[in-house]
Design a protein around this motif. Structure first.
Motif, mmCIF file in Angstrom:
data_model
loop_
_atom_site.group_PDB
_atom_site.id
_atom_site.type_symbol
_atom_site.label_atom_id
_atom_site.label_comp_id
_atom_site.label_asym_id
_atom_site.label_seq_id
_atom_site.Cartn_x
_atom_site.Cartn_y
_atom_site.Cartn_z
ATOM 1 N N GLU A 184 0.496 -1.502 0.113
ATOM 2 C CA GLU A 184 0.167 0.239 -0.173
ATOM 3 C C GLU A 184 0.750 1.168 0.008
ATOM 4 O OE1 GLU A 184 -2.720 -0.324 3.470
ATOM 5 O OE2 GLU A 184 -3.028 -2.299 2.939
ATOM 6 N N SER A 185 2.269 1.781 -0.163
ATOM 7 C CA SER A 185 2.868 2.025 -0.590
ATOM 8 C C SER A 185 3.001 3.020 -1.555
ATOM 9 C CB SER A 185 4.487 1.811 -0.006
ATOM 10 O OG SER A 185 5.357 2.776 -0.054
ATOM 11 N N PRO A 186 2.224 3.517 -1.768
ATOM 12 C CA PRO A 186 2.512 4.376 -3.491
ATOM 13 C C PRO A 186 4.148 4.811 -4.124
ATOM 14 C CG PRO A 186 1.756 5.886 -2.083
ATOM 15 C CD PRO A 186 1.665 5.118 -1.380
ATOM 16 N N HIS A 187 4.976 4.860 -2.783
ATOM 17 C CA HIS A 187 6.152 6.090 -3.789
ATOM 18 C C HIS A 187 7.420 4.804 -3.175
ATOM 19 C CE1 HIS A 187 3.505 9.500 -3.080
ATOM 20 N NE2 HIS A 187 3.492 9.535 -2.132
ATOM 21 N N THR A 188 7.333 4.066 -2.709
ATOM 22 C CA THR A 188 8.697 3.505 -2.767
ATOM 23 C C THR A 188 9.340 2.924 -3.692
ATOM 24 O OG1 THR A 188 8.255 2.492 -0.432
ATOM 25 C CG2 THR A 188 9.269 0.775 -1.810
ATOM 26 N N ARG A 189 8.978 1.378 -4.850
ATOM 27 C CA ARG A 189 8.897 0.921 -5.986
ATOM 28 C C ARG A 189 10.253 2.215 -6.748
ATOM 29 N NH1 ARG A 189 7.587 -1.555 -10.743
ATOM 30 N NH2 ARG A 189 5.907 0.078 -11.499
ATOM 31 N N GLN A 190 9.082 3.861 -6.915
ATOM 32 C CA GLN A 190 9.895 4.942 -7.409
ATOM 33 C C GLN A 190 11.482 5.211 -6.971
ATOM 34 O OE1 GLN A 190 9.452 6.336 -11.205
ATOM 35 N NE2 GLN A 190 11.239 5.820 -10.320
ATOM 36 N N SER A 191 10.722 5.161 -5.723
ATOM 37 C CA SER A 191 11.856 5.859 -4.680
ATOM 38 C C SER A 191 13.300 4.696 -4.696
ATOM 39 C CB SER A 191 11.595 6.360 -3.092
ATOM 40 O OG SER A 191 11.008 7.412 -3.483
ATOM 41 N N MET A 192 12.837 3.234 -4.911
ATOM 42 C CA MET A 192 13.719 2.939 -5.011
ATOM 43 C C MET A 192 14.813 2.409 -6.235
ATOM 44 S SD MET A 192 12.064 -0.840 -2.259
ATOM 45 C CE MET A 192 14.157 -1.521 -2.620
ATOM 46 N N ALA A 193 14.271 2.689 -7.001
ATOM 47 C CA ALA A 193 14.569 2.461 -8.090
ATOM 48 C C ALA A 193 15.587 3.917 -8.560
ATOM 49 C CB ALA A 193 13.152 2.415 -9.557
ATOM 50 N N TRP A 194 15.303 5.151 -7.775
ATOM 51 C CA TRP A 194 16.158 6.259 -8.338
ATOM 52 C C TRP A 194 16.812 6.419 -6.809
ATOM 53 C CZ3 TRP A 194 11.308 9.904 -8.086
ATOM 54 C CH2 TRP A 194 10.626 9.921 -9.998
ATOM 55 N N LYS A 195 16.891 4.267 -6.409
ATOM 56 C CA LYS A 195 18.230 4.926 -5.156
ATOM 57 C C LYS A 195 18.047 6.162 -3.714
ATOM 58 C CE LYS A 195 21.378 1.756 -7.433
ATOM 59 N NZ LYS A 195 22.895 1.664 -8.046
ATOM 60 N N ILE A 196 16.961 6.672 -4.048
ATOM 61 C CA ILE A 196 16.123 7.846 -2.132
ATOM 62 C C ILE A 196 16.084 6.385 -1.999
ATOM 63 C CG2 ILE A 196 14.863 9.151 -2.080
ATOM 64 C CD1 ILE A 196 14.015 10.395 -4.277
#
Ligand code: BYC
Length: 329
Positions: free
Chosen positions: A205-217
């Protein structure tokens, strides 16, 4: 490369090589917006997070405990300053971020909407809240955005001291009288579940995790870090002689981790909606402190202007001479 020349290839190469993106580098607008959101929320958490513990400064049980607590609360203000500074490198103004906090357009951590009812809460915050914060923040020292990553290095060093002072405080209570032990247990009972919620919603249910991990944030998902925290805390609770309030906690040989019971996500959502036990109190106090501090900000700005004008008039740096002049006056 400058921010005006779109250069997605260099951005992707920087990420792939595990190097840092720096303020003047080109970056996608969404990467910038994500960083502003996360860093601002983090900075807001640090300064709002001063309130629950500051509540106990006047009632600390000894001079030693009072001095430690004052230093800790002051460190949190410092963390806020490093983080607002890191956010400013992304082209946002600190005043605007504070306005967004005060108007409820940006968040701060759910955890600070719970009350500190007894002195033991100061220990529980140090052990559990700072412990959760470190677990989440150590990987942020490797965040792809340079200024955030560097701010986190210093913050983590201080947080680790904060965590230890909380643990030591709780240990003293746990080894004390029956009443002190009961107070420590009650604090742990109240702070355990909200601490697990600090890591954010479940991965699904975390909308941001996938993209933030791809960006290595982010380097790990919310659930991974939450699990790491549970695994660290169980043996520490045993050493304290305190019980974590979760009957489902048990070692899972197959997974190599502790299983835990279900988290009350309805409570988490309610706190995020503003319906936690202390949301109104925290934001009200923050707005008041901001309004009452207006004269300090004005005075500091006037002083900086005066120095700049003198420097311009003299045509040379003023700092050392100015200090001497003030001492003489
Ligand atoms: N509380 O997709 P998700 C300290 C929001 S202070 C409130 O997982 P993300 C200390 C999230 O913003 C340490 N909101 O998001 C200070 C998003 O909202 P929007 C504080 C939360 O960003 C003083 C939505 O839920 N630490 O240690 O990928 C004294 C969906 O979530 C929370 C940090 O700030 C929450 N707990 O991951 C003592 C660490 N969780 O914008 C101690 C830095 C989630 O979509 N931040 N939300 O409406 C992070 O690592 C990440 O931002 C989070 C969330 C793991 C928190």
């Amino acid at each position: 490369m400058t921010a005006t020349d779109p250069d997605p290839d260099t951005f992707e190469r920087t990420l792939a090589a595990d190097e840092r993106v720096e303020p003047r580098d080109w970056m996608p607008d969404a990467y910038r917006a994500t960083l502003v959101r996360q860093i601002a929320q983090h900075a807001h958490s640090e300064i709002i997070g001063m309130q629950p513990e500051a509540n106990w400064i006047t009632r600390a049980p000894s001079l030693r405990r009072k001095a430690i607590l004052i230093a800790k609360v002051q460190d949190e203000a410092g963390h806020g300053l490093y983080l607002y500074g890191a956010a400013e490198t992304l082209g946002v103004a600190r005043e605007d971020l504070l306005d967004a906090l005060h108007e409820g357009r940006q968040r701060y951590s759910s955890i600070f909407n719970y009350p500190t009812l007894t002195w033991a809460d100061v220990g529980a915050i140090g052990w559990l809240v700072d412990g959760a914060a470190i677990t989440n923040q150590v990987p942020l020292c490797r965040c792809s955005y340079g200024p955030y990553a560097r701010a986190m290095v210093r913050i983590c060093k201080e947080e680790s001291f904060h965590q230890r002072q909380g643990y030591e405080l709780l240990l003293a209570l746990a080894k004390g009288t029956a009443a002190q032990r009961a107070m420590a247990q009650d604090a742990v009972d109240r702070w355990w579940w909200p601490s697990l919620m600090m890591f954010g919603p479940p991965d699904a249910e975390s909308p941001h995790t996938r993209q933030s991990m791809a960006w290595k944030i982010k380097r790990h998902s919310n659930d991974e870090l939450r699990q790491r925290f549970v695994d660290i805390c169980v043996p520490q609770a045993e050493t304290l002689g305190l019980t974590l309030p979760d009957p489902a906690l048990r070692w899972n040989e197959e997974r190599g981790h502790f299983d835990h019971g279900p988290i009350d996500w309805a409570e988490f959502k309610a706190v995020l909606r503003g319906a936690g036990p202390c949301n109104e109190q925290r934001i009200g106090q923050r707005r008041r402190a901001h309004a009452e501090g207006a004269w300090v900000r004005e005075a500091a700005a006037a002083y900086a202007r005066k120095q700049r004008d003198r420097r311009t008039a003299d045509g040379r740096p003023e700092q050392g001479r100015e200090r001497g002049r003030e001492v003489a006056a």
